[in-house]
Write a protein that holds these residues in place. Structure first.
Motif, short mmCIF file in Angstrom:
data_model
loop_
_atom_site.label_atom_id
_atom_site.label_comp_id
_atom_site.label_asym_id
_atom_site.label_seq_id
_atom_site.Cartn_x
_atom_site.Cartn_y
_atom_site.Cartn_z
N UNK A 117 28.81 -5.96 32.54
CA UNK A 117 29.79 -5.11 31.87
C UNK A 117 31.11 -5.11 32.62
N UNK A 118 31.06 -5.14 33.94
CA UNK A 118 32.29 -5.23 34.73
C UNK A 118 33.00 -6.55 34.46
N UNK A 119 32.24 -7.65 34.41
CA UNK A 119 32.85 -8.96 34.18
C UNK A 119 33.55 -9.00 32.83
N UNK A 120 32.94 -8.41 31.82
CA UNK A 120 33.59 -8.39 30.50
C UNK A 120 34.87 -7.57 30.54
N UNK A 121 34.80 -6.40 31.19
CA UNK A 121 35.97 -5.53 31.27
C UNK A 121 37.09 -6.17 32.09
N UNK A 122 36.72 -7.04 33.06
CA UNK A 122 37.72 -7.70 33.89
C UNK A 122 38.48 -8.77 33.13
N UNK A 123 38.02 -9.08 31.92
CA UNK A 123 38.74 -10.04 31.09
C UNK A 123 38.40 -11.49 31.34
N UNK A 124 37.32 -11.75 32.10
CA UNK A 124 36.91 -13.15 32.33
C UNK A 124 36.47 -13.77 31.01
N UNK A 125 36.74 -15.04 30.85
CA UNK A 125 36.41 -15.75 29.62
C UNK A 125 35.64 -17.03 29.92
N UNK A 126 34.66 -17.32 29.10
CA UNK A 126 33.95 -18.60 29.14
C UNK A 126 34.17 -19.26 27.79
N UNK A 127 34.86 -20.38 27.79
CA UNK A 127 35.15 -21.08 26.53
C UNK A 127 33.87 -21.68 25.96
N UNK A 128 33.89 -21.86 24.64
CA UNK A 128 32.71 -22.41 23.97
C UNK A 128 32.36 -23.79 24.49
N UNK A 129 33.37 -24.60 24.75
CA UNK A 129 33.10 -25.95 25.25
C UNK A 129 32.41 -25.94 26.60
N UNK A 130 32.82 -25.00 27.48
CA UNK A 130 32.20 -24.88 28.79
C UNK A 130 30.74 -24.44 28.65
N UNK A 131 30.51 -23.47 27.76
CA UNK A 131 29.14 -23.01 27.53
C UNK A 131 28.29 -24.13 26.94
N UNK A 132 28.87 -24.89 26.01
CA UNK A 132 28.14 -26.03 25.41
C UNK A 132 27.70 -27.02 26.48
N UNK A 133 28.58 -27.29 27.45
CA UNK A 133 28.25 -28.26 28.50
C UNK A 133 27.10 -27.74 29.37
N UNK A 134 27.10 -26.44 29.64
CA UNK A 134 26.02 -25.88 30.46
C UNK A 134 24.69 -25.95 29.71
N UNK A 135 24.70 -25.58 28.42
CA UNK A 135 23.47 -25.64 27.63
C UNK A 135 22.97 -27.09 27.55
N UNK A 136 23.89 -28.02 27.33
CA UNK A 136 23.50 -29.43 27.30
C UNK A 136 22.94 -29.87 28.64
N UNK A 137 23.51 -29.34 29.73
CA UNK A 137 23.00 -29.68 31.06
C UNK A 137 21.60 -29.15 31.27
N UNK A 138 21.31 -27.94 30.76
CA UNK A 138 19.96 -27.40 30.85
C UNK A 138 18.98 -28.31 30.13
N UNK A 139 19.37 -28.77 28.94
CA UNK A 139 18.49 -29.68 28.20
C UNK A 139 18.26 -30.97 28.98
#
Length: 465
Positions: A117-139
């Protein structure tokens, strides 16, 4: 390798390692670090992908255990984490206190909700492309295609959208944590000066020495008269060499050790490979000097001469190593013995020319470096965990280690090349500042979490009747 790439590798390993080997596999300890991450502080307190999957499942009859700001912790989550901790203790043959484990699990989950909740309030952002790369890396790290990964999640009853959002939350925590905790850490010039002196003293203590000795042994169980007789004999030898007689000649005449025929010369070796008694006895002596008093040990009396004292490293140069590795993470489906056997077979295949190390790493390694063929890049001493450093340090270029274990699993490592790199004084001080910052990270992290928790809204809920 940049700090950001180290962090990415650390997160990818945490994500990939805990998801599908199988979903019920035990998590790494909360403060575990992959070989690429030199930080001493903790990573997020969850096996990230496993937690994301668990939180995304719908559990009939579950209820809210704790409200944390705008988030909740469910009783099902607490029970799942408690069971995982209990299973890990039992696998180690330790007795589990369920009440204590349940409290630890709930506290850890509350901390995670406070952080997200603090991270969200701090305004940090994770772009969709970055998240896609992490999910693909998990696979990829679980040897699955992305569609296969998503199918597996659905089969486990996991909501894929929620799973992605939970992983995004953990990435947000990682990003905000790095920025805010580092800002809390202060390193003074005095602390750097002290560490620099410690490093220089350590290097001097390990500088190569070539000593010669004249040994006059004392038999085990000798009487007082016999001991005094041997002492007088040793004092006579010392008086002769201090009076100018050739040390080697006196050693060949009187010494009773295995180096007698060579004039008592022990041979050039690192100081840490010599008896501590000898090293401390000749501290401050230069090449060619004789210790002016006897040294007494458990075997008798010694007369010591420094034949050569080489200078230790002054910190102006450092030996960097470029290595690559293959990591297998044991699980219920891959016991440690089987993982070690697989790695040994890979080693033999590479040495026989039947396979390429980088291709095996890309296909099998459960580490973020797999996409680069296991290449870890150039690294100075101290970059990796101790087990990894030890195995790597014993290898000649192009040699491959036997399988060995670290806190992350089982590895084989190959040294590709080494190089000497000059370090200017300013750069050296900045490196030491980084070392001290890493040492302080753990305490700073705990204080940060405690501060955030003190400011958070936390409401404990009773179980429904």
């Amino acid at each position: 390798m940049s700090v950001s790439s180290l962090r990415a590798a650390a997160l990818l390993l945490a994500l990939a390692g805990s998801l599908l080997s199988p979903l019920s596999a035990p998590a790494q300890p909360a403060n575990a670090k992959p070989p690429l991450d030199t930080r001493s502080g903790p990573t997020p307190k969850a096996a990230v992908a496993e937690e994301a999957a668990a939180r995304a499942r719908r559990v009939p009859g579950d209820h809210i255990a704790v409200v944390v700001n705008s988030e909740v912790v469910t009783a099902g989550e607490v029970a799942a984490r408690t069971e995982r901790a209990r299973g890990e203790l039992e696998r180690r043959g330790e007795r589990a206190d369920l009440d204590a484990l349940r409290k630890e699990a709930q506290d850890a989950l509350v901390d995670e909700r406070v952080l997200v909740t603090h991270a969200r309030e701090a305004g940090a952002k994770i772009e969709e492309g970055e998240l896609d790369r992490v999910v693909a890396g998990v696979a990829a790290q679980n040897r699955l295609t992305l569609p296969q990964l998503l199918d597996r999640l659905r089969q486990e009853g996991t909501d894929v959208k929620r799973f992605r959002e939970n992983m995004r939350d953990q990435m947000l925590i990682e990003r905000v944590r790095d920025a805010e905790v580092i800002r809390r850490i202060r390193v003074s010039d005095g602390e750097i000066d002290k560490l620099l002196e410690e490093r220089r003293a350590e290097a001097a203590a390990k500088a190569p020495l070539n000593l010669a000795q004249i040994l006059i042994p004392v038999p085990e169980g000798a009487s007082t008269e016999q001991r005094e007789s041997r002492r007088r004999e040793a004092e006579g030898a010392l008086k002769r060499v201090m009076g100018g007689e050739d040390f080697a000649a006196v050693a060949r005449e009187l010494s009773q050790d295995g180096n007698r025929s060579g004039g008592g010369e022990i041979g050039l070796r690192a100081a840490d490979r010599l008896p501590d008694l000898f090293v401390s006895a000749v501290a401050g002596l230069n090449s060619g000097q004789i210790r002016p008093s006897l040294v007494e040990s458990g075997v008798g009396f010694h007369v010591l001469k420094v034949l050569e004292r080489q200078s230790g490293p002054d910190g102006s140069k450092v030996t960097e190593t470029r290595a690559r590795h293959i990591l297998l993470r044991p699980s219920d489906k891959l016991p440690p013995q089987a993982a070690a056997q697989q790695l040994a077979e890979m080693k033999r295949a590479v040495e026989a020319g039947k396979a390429k190390f980088e291709e095996l790493a890309a296909k099998f390694s459960a580490d973020g470096s797999a996409a680069q063929g296991g290449d870890l890049g150039w690294a100075p001493p101290g970059q990796f965990v101790p087990e990894f450093e030890a195995a790597m340090g014993e290898l000649a270029p192009l040699a491959i280690s036997e399988p060995f274990q670290s806190q992350f699993g089982l590895h084989i490592v190959q040294v590709m090349e080494r190089r000497e790199v000059a370090v200017d004084p300013r750069q050296q001080r900045e490196q030491l500042r980084g070392v001290l910052r890493e040492r302080k990270f753990g305490d700073a992290y705990k204080e940060w979490v405690a501060d955030l928790r003190a400011k958070a809204f936390i409401e404990m809920r009773d179980a429904p009747l």
